[in-house]
Design an enzyme around this catalytic site. Structure first.
Site, mmCIF file in Angstrom:
data_model
loop_
_atom_site.group_PDB
_atom_site.id
_atom_site.type_symbol
_atom_site.label_atom_id
_atom_site.label_comp_id
_atom_site.label_asym_id
_atom_site.label_seq_id
_atom_site.Cartn_x
_atom_site.Cartn_y
_atom_site.Cartn_z
ATOM 1 N N SER A 139 -9.519 1.478 3.003
ATOM 2 C CA SER A 139 -8.793 2.718 2.050
ATOM 3 C C SER A 139 -8.111 1.418 1.482
ATOM 4 C CB SER A 139 -7.966 3.684 3.015
ATOM 5 O OG SER A 139 -7.322 2.613 3.736
ATOM 6 N N LYS A 158 0.496 -1.154 -0.217
ATOM 7 C CA LYS A 158 -0.262 -0.059 -0.182
ATOM 8 C C LYS A 158 0.974 1.161 -0.440
ATOM 9 C CE LYS A 158 -3.998 2.010 2.923
ATOM 10 N NZ LYS A 158 -4.291 1.905 3.981
ATOM 11 N N SER A 170 -9.905 -0.828 7.097
ATOM 12 C CA SER A 170 -9.562 -0.631 5.609
ATOM 13 C C SER A 170 -8.518 -1.936 5.091
ATOM 14 C CB SER A 170 -8.339 0.886 5.873
ATOM 15 O OG SER A 170 -9.050 1.909 5.949
#
Lengths: 478, 490
Positions: free
Chosen positions: B156, B81, B180
């Site tokens: 997210s 990420k 997330s």
């Protein structure tokens, strides 16, 4: 200021940079100076993702300070974020302490005009320092983050100070104390000791506090005194005219000797304090306190009292406690010549201190006349081997040539002549040469003794032991 | 010879590299090829470091030939990420304000992956500063759910979930603050783990809400996720909130079976508002677990209804503080022209931040203002304590909790974008575990009629990752949901 209608009420916020090896939350050097941004790392630059790790050395220094001023050291304290925007503040917040500071209460003790003063402390907390903005003549600004993250202790006093002189002396006492503790060099020029002052005035006898102004940028002892004097006068004028003092932050301009409003109460920052989530609470347990307490040196006030007990004058004691190495030097010399505290103090103050540029280096290995050597010289003088005058001469050579007094005396026969027969012969000659003076002396003009002693000294090249000269002359002229 | 990487498990790929069945370089080429062909449609990668990956893979292959050890994840391509800072590789946290930021240091978690031999393929798309549940808040475009390109992957960590689902890398790291990792895992049908707070170092993970941020892995299988967590977990002196305990043996736990486990079923997680297909799938999973030998225990987490308000108060307050450093002075975006310092800040931040970070900065600033701390942040901290106590009480009656992960399957892109409050409410099942700091995992437990994955959440007690992996591994062993793959987009 007595007889004055108003009384000044002053509280100081003093920032002390702690002389740790590394920064408070990261591994960069905390040393002063260096190429701009040489002492930086992801943490003190506030890079994304970087996290603070508390430097135990900094906490230990703060704990020692707290113990030295008799603060309550919290068994558990917490850091908090204090938010504001400024280019020298890399994270957009300072990691400080808010509702749970490390130390609460305590007092700083010092002497003002011989009188003991105790200024109560509100709290002492830890925080990280900001960097420095550098403004170029061409209008370009740079930021140096070497200072960002250097550990600070903020010492907040109660509004116990009553004059600019007292405030300056309080600040000096803090400097002396942190140097004794070895936790800071307390150097105002390099910014390791900084100060803001809250100043208000009120009618004498009134117990309610007046409206205060906060003074910033008062980073020398002279500035502290000047700025506070100026602020007291400014407020008196306002009240005298029937106006009000407004609560505000004022910036001192040392070049012009005036202050100017920086921001009003309404414009004051809302720092949005909240507990620093990246740092767990700091636990200072009993064992830590004991360890830190045991490591405390003798503090300036205690030392001052002890020196008075040795018979030193208040003035001398003041000089000897001003820096820890001076007192250490004194104590070591005293240990070698315990009978002569006052003499050692005199020699130390008049001869030694006059020859060092920084008294803090007095106990360094390379001081030309170490304490034991001074003690030896004092003994020689007190025994009568050397006169005071010769002693000074010998001291000068000791300092220059790094030699011991005993060596100089032995090798160069600079010692006083104490051989009675030699002195007696000289005295005889002088008395025989001066029958008139002898008669007048015998007739009651005792002042003439000086004349005879002087001539005997001339005869002996200044080396005759004056005590013996005096004795023999009195016998011959008796 | 390169294996078929579509649907391959990370553990199997690593074993193949170690056994010289294939080269790491072959795996890298296979994934780079898939990324080149498919990711235009999915949008999971923000940056692909093909050259770096090839170099690292060749180094691993050399070591294998030389008979040297290459680590547990030797040669396996993974993705990060874009919230993990990577030395020398642009890191943006999905925000324009960090466009062009090249970190001079490496996050602890990604450094540990590299030390274990994993190959970093690139950086994955995400909601800006991890703020969002749909990945639509990325400054660099949305991610499309591989199961239905018109739908969101969740957020997210949308890129991290979608990349695993679409077999664009063998495993990924994400971060979970209020869901997330678990929510996108649920929406993409993969395994996502939010470990205990402090289990995985946050050093080098760009902060959203410090007391809630949990780095964690995504895997195709429970064992894959376990293998990644074993590498990244464990104490880190650079993170003061890191737990001073070594990582557990999660892979082993994932195969240990669930005999004797007491499964708590919190009644508050099965109330109205849940999609009927989701509820049916989760109840079926509970039945399956009962048949497998677990005991189901009804439990209650009475403060659940306050979790969302508590979560958003805390995360916004902390976000407003954490995002203060993006001022255009040292790195990232700086406005082209500013007449004053104040203008520099206002324009830089005005231009650099998207709508969601701005919303959270404003709200967070509001709740922290002088005189309001107690009413908002202070109170939220106290409720947070009550929520943590709820979990502690529940775990006195059971070993692990089982709940849905998301009340709905993946929704359509744009469907909720105009209504942030509705978006916040979608976090209903995922916000409480991070508030309590307890570990939780999401895995696939079925599909809707239209073919969208449904997630099952397993929540364990503090440091109870092994228990979570036991349950998740046993469930996976008895079901085939994890074997189902989305079609490659054409």
């Amino acid at each position: 200021m007595s007889g004055d209608k108003y009384e000044a009420v002053i509280g100081l916020e003093v920032h002390v940079q702690l002389a740790t090896h590394t920064k408070i939350f990261s591994i960069s050097s905390a040393a002063f100076g260096g190429e701009p941004n040489a002492h930086t790392d992801p943490v003190c630059l506030g890079l994304p993702g970087a996290l603070p790790v508390l430097n135990r050395e900094a906490v230990d220094a703060a704990v020692r300070l707290g113990l030295a001023v008799g603060s309550h050291v919290r068994p558990r304290c917490r850091f908090a974020r204090k938010h504001y925007f400024y280019p020298d503040l890399p994270k957009g917040f300072q990691i400080s302490q808010y509702d749970e500071p490390l130390c609460e209460g305590g007092a700083v003790t010092f002497r003002l005009d011989g009188e003991v003063r105790q200024i109560r402390l509100t709290r002492i907390h830890m925080e990280d320092d900001a960097g420095k903005n550098i403004h170029d003549a061409s209008g370009v600004s740079f930021v140096d983050y070497n200072r960002a993250g250097v550990p600070l202790c903020e010492i907040v006093s109660e509004p116990d100070l009553r004059s600019a002189d007292e405030a300056a002396e309080y600040l000096r006492a803090i400097r002396t104390l942190v140097r004794y503790l070895g936790i800071s060099d307390g150097n105002m020029e390099e910014g390791s000791l900084r100060c803001d002052a809250n100043v208000s005035i009120r009618p004498r006898g009134e117990s309610k506090l007046g409206t205060k102004a906060e003074l910033k940028n008062i980073n020398s002892f002279k500035n502290v005194r000047d700025a506070i004097e100026h602020e007291i006068a400014r407020q008196k004028v306002l009240l005298g005219r029937g106006e009000r003092v407004v609560q505000e932050t004022r910036l001192w301009d040392p070049d012009r000797g005036i202050s100017a409003s920086m921001r009003s109460k309404e414009e004051a920052h809302d720092y949005r304090y909240f507990p620093e989530p990246d740092l767990p609470p700091v636990v200072v347990d009993e064992a830590w306190l004991l360890r830190a307490g045991a490591a405390l040196p003798e503090l300036p006030e205690a030392r001052h009292a002890r020196f008075l007990g040795l018979g030193l004058s208040a003035q001398d004691a003041q000089v000897l406690v001003a820096e820890r190495p001076i007192g250490d030097y004194f104590d070591q010399a005293l240990a070698a010549a315990p009978a002569h505290p006052k003499k050692i103090a005199n020699w130390l103050i008049n001869e030694v201190l006059g020859r060092v540029d920084d008294a803090r280096k007095l106990m360094d290995q390379d001081v030309p006349v170490p304490p034991a050597a001074l003690a030896e010289l004092v003994e020689l003088v007190e025994k009568g081997t050397l006169s005071g005058k010769l002693g000074k001469e010998v001291f000068g050579r000791m300092w220059q040539q790094r030699r011991r007094a005993g060596d100089i005396v032995a090798a160069e026969s600079v010692s006083l002549v104490s051989d009675t027969s030699v002195i007696e012969a000289a005295c005889q000659r002088v008395v025989e040469r001066s029958p008139d003076e002898a008669a007048r002396f015998r007739g009651g003009n005792v002042k003439l003794m000086g004349f005879f002693v002087g001539n005997v000294m001339k005869e002996t090249g200044g080396k005759a032991n004056p005590k013996i000269v005096d004795e023999i002359l009195r016998k011959l002229l008796g | 010879m390169a294996p078929e990487v579509r649907g391959a498990s990370l553990v199997a790929l690593a074993e193949g590299v170690a056994a010289k069945k294939w080269k790491s370089r072959d795996l890298v080429e296979a994934y780079l090829d898939r990324i080149a062909r498919l990711d235009k449609k999915i949008g999971s990668f923000l940056l692909v470091d093909g050259e770096g990956a090839r170099r690292a893979a060749d180094a691993i292959d050399k070591k294998i030939v030389a008979g040297e050890a290459v680590g547990q994840l030797g040669g396996v391509p993974i993705g990060l990420k874009d919230i993990y800072v990577t030395r020398g590789l642009e890191t943006t946290a999905g925000s324009k304000i960090l466009k062009g930021f090249i970190p001079p240091y490496e996050s602890t978690a990604s450094a540990r992956l590299a030390a274990a031999g994993a190959i970093r393929l690139g950086k994955l798309n995400m909601d800006e500063f991890a703020m969002g549940s749909s990945n639509e808040n990325s400054a660099f475009g949305p991610v499309h759910n591989p199961w239905d390109l018109e739908r969101v992957p969740g957020g997210s960590s949308g890129g991290s979930a979608a990349a695993v689902a679409a077999s664009l890398c063998a495993g990924t790291l994400g971060t979970d603050t209020g869901g997330s990792i678990r929510q996108p895992a649920s929406l993409c049908g993969v395994v996502g783990v939010k470990p205990t707070y402090g289990r995985v170092s946050r050093y080098g993970v760009i902060a959203f809400a410090s007391s809630l941020d949990h780095p964690g892995p995504f895997g195709r299988t429970v064992e894959d996720a376990a293998a990644l967590l074993e590498v990244i977990a464990g104490h880190d002196p650079m993170d003061s909130t890191s737990i001073p305990q070594p990582a557990g043996r999660y892979r082993q736990a994932s195969k240990a079976g669930l005999t004797g486990l007491r499964l708590g079923v919190p009644k508050e997680y099965f109330q109205s508002g849940m999609d009927p297909e989701v509820e049916a799938a989760v109840r079926k999973a509970l039945d399956e677990l009962g048949r497998a030998g677990a005991t189901l225990v009804p439990v209650s987490l009475p403060h659940t209804q306050y979790a969302i308000a508590t979560y958003y108060l805390i995360c916004m307050a902390e976000a407003s503080s954490n995002l203060a450093r993006y001022d255009g002075v040292r790195y990232g975006h700086r406005t082209a022209e500013a007449g004053s310092l104040e203008e520099l800040y206002a324009k830089t931040r005005g231009e650099g931040f998207g709508a969601e970070p701005k919303r959270r900065i404003v709200l967070g600033t509001y709740v922290l203002r002088a005189g309001y701390y107690e009413a908002y942040y202070g109170k939220a901290l106290r409720v947070r304590r009550l929520i943590a106590n709820d979990f502690a009480a529940a775990f006195a009656q059971c070993d692990v909790l089982v709940t849905p992960t998301s009340p709905t399957p993946a929704f359509k892109l744009g469907e909720r974008a105009a209504d942030p409050l509705q978006m916040y409410l979608a976090d209903i099942y995922t916000v409480a575990p991070p508030l309590a700091g307890v570990p939780a995992l999401s895995q696939c437990c079925g599909f809707t009629k239209s073919g969208l994955p449904i997630g099952l959440q397993t929540i364990g007690p503090t440091l109870g990752e092994e228990t979570v992996f036991r349950l998740a591994g046993a469930y996976e062993a008895r079901t085939q949901w994890h074997q189902r793959l989305p079609e490659d987009p054409s």
